[in-house]
Design an enzyme around this catalytic site. Structure first.
Site, PDB file in Angstrom:
ATOM      1  N   ASP A  31      -0.313   5.095   0.963  1.00 44.05           N
ATOM      2  CA  ASP A  31      -0.618   6.079   2.007  1.00 44.05           C
ATOM      3  C   ASP A  31      -0.566   5.455   3.398  1.00 44.05           C
ATOM      4  O   ASP A  31      -1.236   4.464   3.681  1.00 44.05           O
ATOM      5  CB  ASP A  31      -2.019   6.672   1.786  1.00 44.05           C
ATOM      6  CG  ASP A  31      -2.064   7.625   0.604  1.00 44.05           C
ATOM      7  OD1 ASP A  31      -1.245   8.548   0.567  1.00 44.05           O
ATOM      8  OD2 ASP A  31      -2.917   7.430  -0.278  1.00 44.05           O
ATOM      9  N   SER A  84      -2.618   1.202  -4.506  1.00 40.28           N
ATOM     10  CA  SER A  84      -3.071   2.306  -3.645  1.00 40.28           C
ATOM     11  C   SER A  84      -4.451   2.818  -4.009  1.00 40.28           C
ATOM     12  O   SER A  84      -4.777   2.997  -5.187  1.00 40.28           O
ATOM     13  CB  SER A  84      -2.079   3.460  -3.749  1.00 40.28           C
ATOM     14  OG  SER A  84      -2.609   4.607  -3.130  1.00 40.28           O
ATOM     15  N   ASP A 121       0.862  -1.174   0.000  1.00 41.13           N
ATOM     16  CA  ASP A 121       0.000   0.000   0.000  1.00 41.13           C
ATOM     17  C   ASP A 121       0.912   1.244   0.000  1.00 41.13           C
ATOM     18  O   ASP A 121       2.121   1.138   0.273  1.00 41.13           O
ATOM     19  CB  ASP A 121      -0.846  -0.066   1.282  1.00 41.13           C
ATOM     20  CG  ASP A 121      -1.587   1.204   1.555  1.00 41.13           C
ATOM     21  OD1 ASP A 121      -2.266   1.702   0.649  1.00 41.13           O
ATOM     22  OD2 ASP A 121      -1.465   1.729   2.678  1.00 41.13           O
TER      23      ASP A 121
HETATM   24  N1  LIG Z   1     -10.973  11.583  -0.307  1.00 35.87           N
HETATM   25  C1  LIG Z   1     -10.154  10.767   0.360  1.00 35.87           C
HETATM   26  C2  LIG Z   1     -10.222   9.385   0.196  1.00 35.87           C
HETATM   27  C3  LIG Z   1      -9.334   8.601   0.902  1.00 35.87           C
HETATM   28  N2  LIG Z   1      -8.445   9.158   1.717  1.00 35.87           N
HETATM   29  C4  LIG Z   1      -7.474   8.339   2.453  1.00 35.87           C
HETATM   30  O1  LIG Z   1      -6.526   7.854   1.560  1.00 35.87           O
HETATM   31  C5  LIG Z   1      -6.108   6.566   1.920  1.00 35.87           C
HETATM   32  C6  LIG Z   1      -5.822   5.870   0.636  1.00 35.87           C
HETATM   33  O2  LIG Z   1      -5.841   4.538   0.717  1.00 35.87           O
HETATM   34  P1  LIG Z   1      -4.576   3.561   0.666  1.00 35.87           P
HETATM   35  O3  LIG Z   1      -5.122   2.337   0.065  1.00 35.87           O
HETATM   36  O4  LIG Z   1      -3.492   4.127  -0.177  1.00 35.87           O
HETATM   37  O5  LIG Z   1      -4.184   3.386   2.095  1.00 35.87           O
HETATM   38  C7  LIG Z   1      -7.222   5.972   2.775  1.00 35.87           C
HETATM   39  O6  LIG Z   1      -6.697   5.373   3.911  1.00 35.87           O
HETATM   40  C8  LIG Z   1      -8.098   7.164   3.153  1.00 35.87           C
HETATM   41  O7  LIG Z   1      -8.121   7.432   4.519  1.00 35.87           O
HETATM   42  C9  LIG Z   1      -8.383  10.519   1.853  1.00 35.87           C
HETATM   43  O8  LIG Z   1      -7.506  11.013   2.624  1.00 35.87           O
HETATM   44  N3  LIG Z   1      -9.239  11.316   1.176  1.00 35.87           N
END
Ligand SMILES: Nc1ccn([C@@H]2O[C@H](COP(=O)(O)O)[C@@H](O)[C@H]2O)c(=O)n1
Length: 365
Positions: free
Chosen positions: A116, A229, A114
């Site tokens: 983020d 991701s 992953d």
């Molecule tokens: N509008 C958004 C949507 C999602 N997030 C955060 O991004 C993370 C992305 O996911 P990973 O698979 O890369 O971990 C996720 O944990 C969401 O909390 C965001 O900040 N804004």
């Protein structure tokens, strides 16, 4: 290596030349963070630390089995497993997997991660670090009204995302709702492709400490790194590029933006990837796992329960070591993480343990 569809970005070129502030970028702690995300919990002396300081041979009441890396021999193989942040429910099993990964050899290894809050940091100096979405949401190209709406979405949906008491079935439609609304708002902002590098340069983005060794070890040993991701692909790629570690062995699947001929964001390419659909269903047509099908030893890195399915499309998995970063709501979520990940790293902002394991596996016997 070229893979389709277009939202999967494969790279088969030499490492790009330095962009922005150079290779040290991801290691610079930048305490001021514009996102209004919740504060990161301070690194606890915590249960993990207490567990570590127990005398050798006494097991933790929270853990089944011996519970200590050192008792299983895993700590001798990989000293970093003795860190206070490490929790392992089945140390003997972990030792065996690591041993097998080493025996199988580098030619069989691949890493699936992953981005983020797994390769990037969750917190720094008690402040939250931004996700790739946050970087865009809080940037200067977003109107004040847009920022407020995006922040409201974050505050509404993020607690749902990490709620250990809601099922995946309950969460999935809400995650689709969050991502869809956020992407619609971003599209309204007429973001320009040429703004992205500067947006990242001005952001608080930080890769975890030890990122350089992590990327370098994999690159030097030709181990494919697949970054899967639910963030914004264009942003996370830029972070890796500016850190000078976007090497030829790195492949990314994520949510990519699409731009008009004059470079203005028009929409996000599909399929939409959110926290809980990171599995083979969104990889159809990429052929990635088929291309690396001889790599049957896997190290999986994640920070959510959704990341556990990232390797589901890999054929003939022989060994898989799942390492989970438990960043937020540590006490509430510990049980589930220990049930699901082989190694749980609590409030650990580094890649020390991952690097230690890689060093052990990649060392020639
Ligand atoms: N509008 C958004 C949507 C999602 N997030 C955060 O991004 C993370 C992305 O996911 P990973 O698979 O890369 O971990 C996720 O944990 C969401 O909390 C965001 O900040 N804004």
């Amino acid at each position: 290596m070229h893979l389709s569809p277009s939202w999967l970005v494969a790279r088969d070129t030499q490492p790009p030349s330095p962009v922005g502030r150079g290779a040290e970028r991801g290691r610079i702690p930048r305490p001021q963070h514009p996102a209004n995300a919740p504060r990161a919990p301070p690194v606890p002396p915590g249960p993990a630390a207490a567990f570590r300081s127990r005398p050798r041979g006494r097991s933790s009441p929270r853990l089944r089995g011996p519970g200590r890396a050192e008792q299983s021999g895993a700590g001798e193989m990989v000293p970093e497993l003795e860190k206070a942040t490490v929790r392992i429910r089945q140390p003997e099993r972990v030792r065996e997997i690591i041993q097998s990964l080493r025996e199988q050899g580098v030619a069989k290894l691949q890493v699936i991660s992953d981005f983020d809050m797994t390769l990037s940091r969750f917190g720094c100096n008690g402040r939250r670090c931004p996700t790739s979405h946050n970087i865009l949401d809080t940037s200067r190209v977003i109107s004040e009204d847009g920022k407020k709406k995006l922040k409201d979405l974050l505050h509404y949906y993020y607690p749902i995302e990490i709620d250990p008491n809601q099922t995946l079935e309950e969460k999935c439609p809400l995650m689709v709702e969050w991502w869809t609304k956020a992407h619609e708002l971003l599209v309204q902002q007429k973001i320009h492709r040429s703004d992205i590098a500067q947006i990242v340069r001005e952001s608080e983005a930080m890769l975890r400490d030890g990122f350089k060794e992590f990327f370098d070890q994999l690159h030097k040993n030709n181990v494919p790194l697949f970054i899967f991701s639910a963030g914004v692909g264009d942003i996370l790629e830029e972070i890796i590029r500016q850190a000078n570690v976007f090497y030829s062995n790195v492949n990314v699947v994520s949510n990519y933006m699409d731009f008009s001929d004059d470079g203005v964001l028009t929409h996000f390419k599909g399929p939409l990837i959110h926290t809980y659909n990171k599995n083979n269903t969104v990889l159809q047509g990429t052929g990635y796992f088929q291309q690396v099908s001889t790599r049957t030893s896997i190290i999986l890195l994640g920070d959510s329960m959704g990341d556990l399915t990232m390797a589901d499309g890999v054929p003939n998995v022989e060994n898989i070591l799942k390492i989970g970063f438990l960043n937020d709501k540590v006490e509430e979520r510990r049980g589930k993480y220990l049930d699901s990940y082989d190694i749980v790293l609590e409030s650990d902002e580094t890649l020390d343990v991952v690097n230690g394991i890689l060093r052990y596996i990649l060392t020639e016997t």
